[in-house]
Design a protein around this motif. Structure first.
Motif, mmCIF file in Angstrom:
data_model
loop_
_atom_site.group_PDB
_atom_site.id
_atom_site.type_symbol
_atom_site.label_atom_id
_atom_site.label_comp_id
_atom_site.label_asym_id
_atom_site.label_seq_id
_atom_site.Cartn_x
_atom_site.Cartn_y
_atom_site.Cartn_z
ATOM 1 N N LEU A 11 -43.311 8.855 -22.307
ATOM 2 C CA LEU A 11 -42.125 9.367 -22.456
ATOM 3 C C LEU A 11 -41.211 8.461 -23.660
ATOM 4 C CD1 LEU A 11 -41.005 9.674 -18.850
ATOM 5 C CD2 LEU A 11 -41.021 11.431 -20.552
ATOM 6 N N PRO A 12 -40.161 8.954 -24.178
ATOM 7 C CA PRO A 12 -39.539 7.943 -25.102
ATOM 8 C C PRO A 12 -38.892 6.786 -24.182
ATOM 9 C CG PRO A 12 -38.800 10.190 -25.346
ATOM 10 C CD PRO A 12 -39.787 10.269 -24.165
ATOM 11 N N GLU A 13 -38.607 5.683 -24.992
ATOM 12 C CA GLU A 13 -37.887 4.761 -24.454
ATOM 13 C C GLU A 13 -36.518 4.889 -23.977
ATOM 14 O OE1 GLU A 13 -37.944 1.328 -27.015
ATOM 15 O OE2 GLU A 13 -40.183 1.673 -27.132
ATOM 16 N N GLY A 14 -35.869 4.334 -22.906
ATOM 17 C CA GLY A 14 -34.454 4.827 -22.570
ATOM 18 C C GLY A 14 -34.142 4.099 -21.270
ATOM 19 N N LYS A 15 -33.137 4.514 -20.981
ATOM 20 C CA LYS A 15 -32.499 3.978 -19.527
ATOM 21 C C LYS A 15 -32.070 5.260 -18.620
ATOM 22 C CE LYS A 15 -30.727 -0.691 -21.162
ATOM 23 N NZ LYS A 15 -29.480 -1.500 -21.153
ATOM 24 N N MET A 16 -32.064 5.028 -17.381
ATOM 25 C CA MET A 16 -31.620 6.079 -16.487
ATOM 26 C C MET A 16 -30.344 6.042 -16.030
ATOM 27 S SD MET A 16 -34.204 7.971 -17.201
ATOM 28 C CE MET A 16 -34.784 9.388 -16.134
ATOM 29 N N GLY A 17 -30.132 4.577 -15.716
ATOM 30 C CA GLY A 17 -28.616 4.653 -15.208
ATOM 31 C C GLY A 17 -28.621 4.762 -13.560
ATOM 32 N N CYS A 18 -27.435 5.089 -13.059
ATOM 33 C CA CYS A 18 -27.150 5.162 -11.803
ATOM 34 C C CYS A 18 -28.018 6.151 -11.238
ATOM 35 C CB CYS A 18 -25.719 5.493 -11.563
ATOM 36 S SG CYS A 18 -25.341 5.590 -9.585
ATOM 37 N N PRO A 19 -28.552 5.656 -10.209
ATOM 38 C CA PRO A 19 -29.424 6.853 -9.180
ATOM 39 C C PRO A 19 -28.838 8.145 -8.850
ATOM 40 C CG PRO A 19 -30.026 4.612 -8.430
ATOM 41 C CD PRO A 19 -28.831 4.454 -9.440
ATOM 42 N N PHE A 20 -29.619 9.195 -9.087
ATOM 43 C CA PHE A 20 -28.949 10.476 -8.512
ATOM 44 C C PHE A 20 -28.276 10.800 -9.722
ATOM 45 C CE2 PHE A 20 -29.584 8.420 -4.664
ATOM 46 C CZ PHE A 20 -30.986 9.201 -4.014
ATOM 47 N N PHE A 21 -27.056 10.374 -10.061
ATOM 48 C CA PHE A 21 -26.140 10.880 -11.007
ATOM 49 C C PHE A 21 -26.371 10.486 -12.722
ATOM 50 C CE2 PHE A 21 -23.952 10.034 -7.117
ATOM 51 C CZ PHE A 21 -23.334 11.192 -7.050
ATOM 52 N N GLY A 22 -27.006 9.346 -12.789
ATOM 53 C CA GLY A 22 -27.518 9.123 -14.272
ATOM 54 C C GLY A 22 -26.064 8.299 -14.919
ATOM 55 N N ALA A 23 -26.150 8.253 -16.157
ATOM 56 C CA ALA A 23 -25.359 7.590 -16.997
ATOM 57 C C ALA A 23 -23.851 8.379 -17.357
ATOM 58 C CB ALA A 23 -25.958 7.144 -18.413
ATOM 59 N N ASN A 24 -23.200 7.374 -17.517
ATOM 60 C CA ASN A 24 -21.684 8.018 -18.003
ATOM 61 C C ASN A 24 -21.723 8.155 -19.486
ATOM 62 O OD1 ASN A 24 -19.153 8.754 -18.501
ATOM 63 N ND2 ASN A 24 -17.981 7.162 -18.214
ATOM 64 N N ILE A 25 -22.095 9.602 -19.849
ATOM 65 C CA ILE A 25 -22.569 9.640 -21.237
ATOM 66 C C ILE A 25 -21.105 9.897 -22.068
ATOM 67 C CG2 ILE A 25 -24.863 10.634 -21.044
ATOM 68 C CD1 ILE A 25 -23.637 13.465 -21.391
ATOM 69 N N PHE A 26 -20.251 10.351 -21.336
ATOM 70 C CA PHE A 26 -18.683 10.455 -21.842
ATOM 71 C C PHE A 26 -18.099 9.252 -22.109
ATOM 72 C CE2 PHE A 26 -19.596 14.559 -19.911
ATOM 73 C CZ PHE A 26 -19.231 15.515 -20.811
#
Length: 588
Positions: free
Chosen positions: A121-136
């Motif tokens: 998979l590409p590298e990255g970060k998944m953020g908060c469980p269940f919801f993920g990152a605040n992309i906004f």
């Protein structure tokens, strides 16, 4: 502490560990093996005492020796305690890391790689469980899209990066080669295809627009019939209405006004284009403010993260009510057109458009409404934001503004015999405004759309050595793609800076003109259908403005080294102050 609070704390801890250890995908358990043996203690150096010497010649006296032995014993005890504490901490971290790997599919549903594909998979970060990152998330320094820019920097600007948002695993793509590879996969009949996300939000955006079409046949049908309203002939016929709207906004500024927010002026202009030309409405003076307010409420709701995460709740929002209001205006206009015939508006063309291959096929009422709303969105919000930014750049760079004025002076002299009223012809728009067009394109290069519409992966494929798994969402990033352009790129991304990167002249030479990495209007089957209309309305407004109005920035001086503050959330980045200016009549 309540059970829910303890669970929340555990999730935060697991998320913290994930950020530290899972940046590079699924990390094997062996990675978490750490030594549980405490570091060797440094022994105390024994005093060098010569045998048989007297106590006075020894390093320590007999009175001091018991104290030394006690201190040594105490230090040894402290080291043992620290060793045991270190061992326990290491063991706890190891256990939590193992727990995190076991819980990963639960914490981030659907985020497993395709086991049949050896590529990682590409590298990255998944953020908060269940919801993920605040992309906004945005900031005042650069505007919206902070999450993507920060993640890209942390990963050393990869072409692909992984994240989690709205409860879904996602892969971001940057760079024209990879972006075009993804976009060209849409409607592919073989393996490795993608399909457009069905809708931003069916309750606020509809399901029948060009952005929502799911099959090649459906998309080609919509593009062919909706596109009949975007032909060069249709745009040429609409130039008088574009001029009328532009002059209506500019006339008041010629008298000289202070503290004018150009964002409002540009937005009012593009919304006038929306109701005059796109919808063909004849609004009374008192109806115009309500139309503008409703469009603003609708567009703001489209990018509201809460309604994107919980779309059904948007039925109780201002955004939903605003869309219903706009739909009622469009439906009434359709009824009028069907009773009284075409009137030359964009909506009229869609109502009476026929398929050349099958004259019985026409756009349904739902398709007409949803695509009319799409054209309002594309033709108002994005064009208004780009015009607002252009005025900021013109105010910061007087030499650029002066070149634009000189170009218009030459155009007026050239067309004096043809257009006695000082208007703008289609030939002028196409041939006589190259520098004005360069200003617009350079503005869109530095401050483009914050992101792109996502595509759902139908079958796993490999791109740039990384796997893009089935059912994941892949989204392209225009800003990061513009950053990677090899023709314009400079150290420290100075080519994307407002202060050091704005050079419209680069568009006038083949050697310096941005490459195919410039994707301001998109690419592939969903290339912006209204691109020509958007360029026409922006060029006409800027041309008439610099012919008639001179201005100075209020909050920023020309050549100012002070950083511009940007709005944190918007479809296209916009200055926080709305570009406030003082105006006066221009002499040209």
């Amino acid at each position: 502490m309540t059970l829910s609070a303890r669970v929340f704390q555990l999730l935060l801890l697991l998320s913290s560990l994930q950020r530290q250890n899972h940046v590079r995908g699924f990390t094997p358990i062996s990675t978490y093996k750490t030594s549980i043996t405490s570091p060797p203690l440094v022994p105390m150096k024994k005093p060098n005492i010569v045998p048989g010497s007297s106590a006075r010649n020894s390093l320590f006296t007999k009175q001091q020796q018991p104290q030394i032995h006690a201190a040594s014993s105490s230090l040894s005890t402290d080291n043992n305690i620290n060793s045991r504490s270190h061992t326990r901490t290491t063991a706890i971290k190891k256990s939590l890391a193992n727990l995190l790997q076991k819980l990963y599919p639960i914490l981030y549903p659907g985020s497993r790689p395709d086991p049949t594909i050896p590529s990682p998979l590409p590298e990255g970060k998944m953020g908060c469980p269940f919801f993920g990152a605040n992309i906004f998330r945005g900031d005042y320094r650069d505007g919206p899209g902070t999450f993507f820019r920060k993640l890209s920097r942390e990963l050393n600007d990869p072409a692909l990066y992984r994240y989690y948002a709205f409860g879904k695993p996602m892969i971001g793509v940057a760079g024209s080669t990879c972006v075009k590879n993804v976009l060209e996969r849409e409607f592919r009949t073989g393996g490795g295809g993608v399909r457009s996300v069905a809708s931003l939000n069916p309750y606020t955006f509809g399901k029948e627009s060009l952005l929502s079409s799911q099959t090649r046949e459906e998309h080609l049908f919509l593009r062919k019939l909706v596109g009949q309203s975007m032909t060069p002939r249709a745009i040429e016929a609409g130039i008088p209405l574009l001029e009328e709207g532009a002059r209506g906004q500019i006339e008041g500024l010629m008298e000289g006004r202070r503290g004018v927010a150009m964002e409002k002026v540009c937005t009012d202009y593009t919304l006038d284009v929306a109701w005059r030309q796109i919808l063909g409405l004849r609004l009374e003076e008192g109806q115009i403010p309500e139309f503008r307010r409703r469009v603003h409420e609708w567009i703001f709701g489209l990018i509201n993260p809460f309604y994107l995460l919980f779309p059904k709740l948007s039925r109780f929002s201002k955004c939903y009510r605003a869309r219903r209001y706009l739909m009622s205006l469009i439906e009434d206009k359709i009824d009028d057109l069907e009773n009284n015939g075409p009137d030359g508006s964009t909506l009229s063309t869609m109502v009476f458009a026929k398929d050349e291959d099958d004259a019985t096929r026409r756009l349904s009422r739902e398709q007409i409404i949803d695509n009319a709303l799409l054209l309002i969105l594309a033709g108002s919000e994005t064009s208004a934001s780009t015009l607002t930014n252009a005025f900021l750049f013109l105010g910061l760079f007087p030499d650029v503004l002066q070149k634009a004025v000189e170009e218009q002076r030459r155009a007026i002299e050239k067309s004096a015999a043809q257009l006695s009223d000082g208007g703008i012809s289609k030939a002028q728009l196409s041939n006589d405004f190259p520098y004005l067009e360069a200003i617009i394109k350079e503005t869109m290069r530095i401050r483009p759309l914050s992101g792109g519409i996502g595509r759902t992966v139908k079958e796993t494929f490999v791109l740039d050595g990384k796997q893009v798994p089935k059912d994941w969402t892949v989204s392209y990033n225009i800003r990061l793609t513009h950053e990677r352009d090899p023709v314009t790129r400079t150290e420290n991304n100075g080519h994307m800076s407002v202060k050091t990167g704005f050079r419209p002249e680069r568009w006038l030479s083949e050697e310096t003109c941005p490459s195919s990495d410039w994707l301001a209007f998109g690419f592939g089957p969903r290339f912006c259908l209204g691109a020509n209309l958007a360029m026409a309305e922006m060029k006409i407004f800027l041309a008439l403005f610099v012919r008639n109005v001179a201005f100075d920035l209020v909050n920023y001086a020309a050549g100012d080294e002070m950083d511009v503050k940007w709005r944190k959330m918007s479809i296209i980045p916009k200055p926080k102050d709305g570009v406030v200016v003082n105006t006066r009549k221009a002499i040209i």
